[in-house]
Design an enzyme around this catalytic site. Structure first.
Site, short mmCIF file in Angstrom:
data_model
loop_
_atom_site.label_atom_id
_atom_site.label_comp_id
_atom_site.label_asym_id
_atom_site.label_seq_id
_atom_site.Cartn_x
_atom_site.Cartn_y
_atom_site.Cartn_z
N TYR A 165 1.18 -1.04 0.10
CA TYR A 165 0.11 -0.01 0.20
C TYR A 165 0.71 1.49 0.46
O TYR A 165 0.54 2.28 -0.54
CB TYR A 165 -0.82 -0.20 1.68
CG TYR A 165 -1.61 1.23 1.16
CD1 TYR A 165 -3.33 1.21 0.29
CD2 TYR A 165 -1.35 2.53 1.56
CE1 TYR A 165 -3.95 1.69 0.62
CE2 TYR A 165 -2.51 3.45 1.64
CZ TYR A 165 -3.70 3.47 0.97
OH TYR A 165 -4.69 4.60 1.03
N ASP A 192 1.69 18.60 -22.40
CA ASP A 192 0.79 17.07 -22.63
C ASP A 192 1.66 16.58 -22.76
O ASP A 192 1.78 16.30 -24.32
CB ASP A 192 -0.75 17.76 -23.40
CG ASP A 192 -1.62 15.52 -23.14
OD1 ASP A 192 0.12 14.78 -23.03
OD2 ASP A 192 -2.38 16.50 -23.12
N LYS A 203 -0.68 5.64 -23.81
CA LYS A 203 -0.31 5.77 -25.30
C LYS A 203 1.11 5.43 -25.45
O LYS A 203 1.85 4.24 -25.34
CB LYS A 203 -0.62 7.20 -25.98
CG LYS A 203 -1.71 7.44 -26.31
CD LYS A 203 -2.58 7.40 -24.92
CE LYS A 203 -3.45 8.27 -25.16
NZ LYS A 203 -4.64 8.46 -23.70
N ARG A 222 -14.00 13.02 -34.59
CA ARG A 222 -13.72 13.97 -33.87
C ARG A 222 -13.90 15.12 -34.53
O ARG A 222 -13.44 15.71 -35.66
CB ARG A 222 -12.01 14.19 -34.17
CG ARG A 222 -10.91 12.48 -33.74
CD ARG A 222 -10.48 12.55 -32.00
NE ARG A 222 -12.40 12.67 -30.79
CZ ARG A 222 -11.72 12.86 -29.86
NH1 ARG A 222 -10.96 13.00 -28.75
NH2 ARG A 222 -13.40 12.89 -29.03
N PHE A 267 -19.65 13.02 -27.05
CA PHE A 267 -18.70 12.51 -27.46
C PHE A 267 -18.95 10.87 -27.38
O PHE A 267 -19.03 9.52 -27.66
CB PHE A 267 -17.68 12.72 -28.39
CG PHE A 267 -16.22 13.16 -27.25
CD1 PHE A 267 -17.24 13.78 -26.58
CD2 PHE A 267 -15.50 11.89 -27.20
CE1 PHE A 267 -15.31 14.10 -25.23
CE2 PHE A 267 -15.01 11.56 -26.19
CZ PHE A 267 -14.29 13.16 -25.65
C1 P70 Z 1 -7.83 8.55 -27.42
C2 P70 Z 1 -7.49 9.01 -25.68
C3 P70 Z 1 -6.22 11.01 -24.58
C4 P70 Z 1 -5.24 12.25 -24.05
C5 P70 Z 1 -5.69 12.11 -25.60
C6 P70 Z 1 -4.53 13.75 -25.11
C7 P70 Z 1 -3.13 14.63 -25.95
C8 P70 Z 1 -4.76 13.48 -22.79
C9 P70 Z 1 -5.55 12.04 -22.77
C10 P70 Z 1 -6.39 11.77 -21.25
C11 P70 Z 1 -8.33 8.78 -25.16
C12 P70 Z 1 -9.97 9.62 -25.51
C13 P70 Z 1 -10.06 10.95 -24.34
C14 P70 Z 1 -10.81 11.60 -25.07
C15 P70 Z 1 -11.83 11.62 -25.59
C16 P70 Z 1 -11.25 10.21 -26.68
C17 P70 Z 1 -10.68 9.23 -26.22
N1 P70 Z 1 -6.77 10.79 -25.58
N2 P70 Z 1 -4.16 14.15 -23.32
O1 P70 Z 1 -8.17 8.28 -27.65
O2 P70 Z 1 -5.80 10.65 -21.63
O3 P70 Z 1 -7.18 9.00 -21.72
O4 P70 Z 1 -4.96 8.16 -19.70
O5 P70 Z 1 -7.21 10.45 -19.77
O6 P70 Z 1 -5.58 11.43 -26.08
O7 P70 Z 1 -6.82 9.84 -28.08
P1 P70 Z 1 -6.51 10.02 -20.39
#
Ligand code: P70
Length: 459
Positions: free
Chosen positions: A71, A216, A259, A383, A450
């Site tokens: 933990y 980011d 990713k 998108r 979405f």
């Molecule tokens: C995608 C995923 C996540 C994502 C990202 C960037 C540039 C932060 C995050 C958040 C999942 C996704 C998220 C929202 C809408 C659709 C799909 N992208 N910054 O498929 O990270 O998901 O780990 O919380 O692309 O592009 P997480």
């Protein structure tokens, strides 16, 4: 090597099912014409996202067994912290359950509610902006105009327009900039990279004015590869070194480990300032868990620590990007409109140009994603106007210039044969594009619509 050969061999396989059109029609109707609501069992090639869909290596699977589930003070936390220090170069980090957990923390820490602050960034991302707005800031898009034009060809379409940043700073004052957020690469622009020169210029501009620069870093290795391939002076520099230089220009980063880090869950917030670390540690216990695990299991931190070291292998990242490029080239050569140049994590169909007979208010990208699934069982992601949501001030749809369908390629999962099947289906749709109709939104949730909105075909 002219053939883009996989720098790995396959040790385990996961069977997938080819469905009939009748089955797909029933599944799509049940999913309300939203690919997020399909069951993955009904999907053939799943290009919804590259998030959490990577294939782990044998070393990562072995690392899962080594995971220390204590933990507090887990050895796996220290393995992860060490990997972040070695590869990203940030001294401090706090694990989170995924990227948005880190976005939540940094937004709460750096944004003061009611202070009228701004969070400029190179194009919005859905979860990032949502957390900034929730914390009380206003997002301002400072990406160069080219990023909003699917046909504008530029090596670094993700670059920040310093003129736009400066205009904002002059208008509101540097003290009202909570932080500048730089995404590398820019997801919604089509996976477009930012140049090292631009990162340096943004850092210099902000340092002079005492503005914090965050990143980011979700797909930063992909960005590093593009710098190696496209920016003068980096052709012989290993991706690992390029990444370290990129990160050196930031005060910290949010990371979705799902990713680049080649794991199925996890993320982190990393920084240089020990004060910010203290703030992050006191918030993370409230929302995620102890600072030594955030929202993660020990085994997941262990696998991520290995993935972080694997992601900077030059052969791996070159193959990954070139596979995406292969898919895009097949589609492009058939005359189908896509975002150019082809980005890092996927190929983005330009739904406006694909379906010029559809107005944006009947959701062309959503309709195209549904048709692609009906044609071949390939799952993609809207998108466009649906993802952009509504303006909190006016309540009207935000109408983004980019109305896209994303074909996102998971890492180390599919072969080039799969890419050929996807391209064939896209081209088949393009040939009968005149028959494709728009959609009506019949259910709309209040936030991040979405994910769960439902649609019905317009007659
Ligand atoms: C995608 C995923 C996540 C994502 C990202 C960037 C540039 C932060 C995050 C958040 C999942 C996704 C998220 C929202 C809408 C659709 C799909 N992208 N910054 O498929 O990270 O998901 O780990 O919380 O692309 O592009 P997480």
């Amino acid at each position: 090597m002219t053939i883009n050969v996989e720098p790995y061999r396959i040790k385990a396989v996961e069977p997938m099912r080819v469905t009939t059109r009748a089955e797909r029609q029933a599944a799509m109707a049940e999913a309300g014409f939203n690919t997020f609501l399909l069951r993955s069992e009904d999907v053939f090639i799943d290009l919804l996202t590259d998030s959490g869909t990577s294939a782990m290596s044998d070393s990562q699977w072995a690392a899962l067994m080594r995971g220390d589930e204590a933990y507090a003070g887990s050895r796996s936390f220290y393995a992860l912290e060490q990997a972040v220090q070695d590869i990203y170069g940030f001294p401090y980090m706090v694990p989170t359950h995924q990227g948005r957990g880190a976005e939540h923390l940094i937004s709460q820490i750096l944004i003061t509610p009611g202070a009228g602050q701004y969070t400029p960034g190179n194009m919005y991302f859905t979860t990032t902006r949502a957390h900034q707005e929730l914390a009380g800031a206003t997002f301002v898009d400072i990406v160069g105009d080219k990023a909003h034009d699917p046909t504008a060809v530029d090596a670094f379409k993700g670059d920040i327009d310093l003129g736009k940043l400066d205009a904002l700073v002059r208008e509101v004052g540097a003290e009202r900039i909570a932080y500048v957020n730089v995404a590398v690469t820019v997801n919604l622009a089509g996976g477009q990279p930012v140049s090292m020169a631009n990162l340096r210029a943004v850092r210099d501009y902000c340092r002079e004015r005492g503005i914090i620069v965050w990143s980011d870093a979700t797909r930063c290795v992909e960005n590093a590869y593009f710098i190696q391939q496209r920016e003068a002076g980096y052709a012989d520099t290993p991706v690992a070194e390029i990444l370290r230089e990129m990160m050196s220009y930031f005060d910290g980063c949010t990371m979705s480990g799902k990713k680049d880090n080649l794991v199925n869950i996890g993320g982190f917030l990393a920084m240089r300032d020990p004060d910010l670390l203290q703030k992050a540690r006191s918030l993370v216990v409230l929302y995620e868990g102890m600072p030594s695990y955030g929202g993660m299991a020990g085994r997941d931190m262990e696998a991520m620590s290995v993935g972080i070291r694997e992601m900077v292998d030059d052969a791996y990242i070159a193959h990954r990007i070139r596979q995406v490029e292969y898919l895009g080239t097949l589609i492009d050569e058939a005359g189908v409109p896509i975002v150019k140049p082809i980005g890092g994590h996927g190929v983005f169909l330009d739904a406006r140009a694909f379906l010029p007979h559809l107005a944006q208010d009947v959701f062309p990208a959503q309709a195209l994603a549904a048709e692609l699934y009906l044609d071949s069982g390939v799952r993609s992601m809207e998108r466009g106007i649906v993802s952009a949501g509504r303006d909190p001030a006016t309540g009207d749809h935000r109408r983004p210039k980019l109305e896209l369908v994303r074909l996102t390629v998971p890492r180390r999962v599919y072969t080039d044969r799969h890419m050929e099947v996807v391209a064939e289906s896209v081209v088949r749709l393009f040939e009968r594009r005149g028959e494709i109709r728009g959609l009506d939104m019949v259910y709309e949730p209040a936030t991040l619509r979405f994910f769960t909105a439902r649609f019905a075909p317009l007659r």
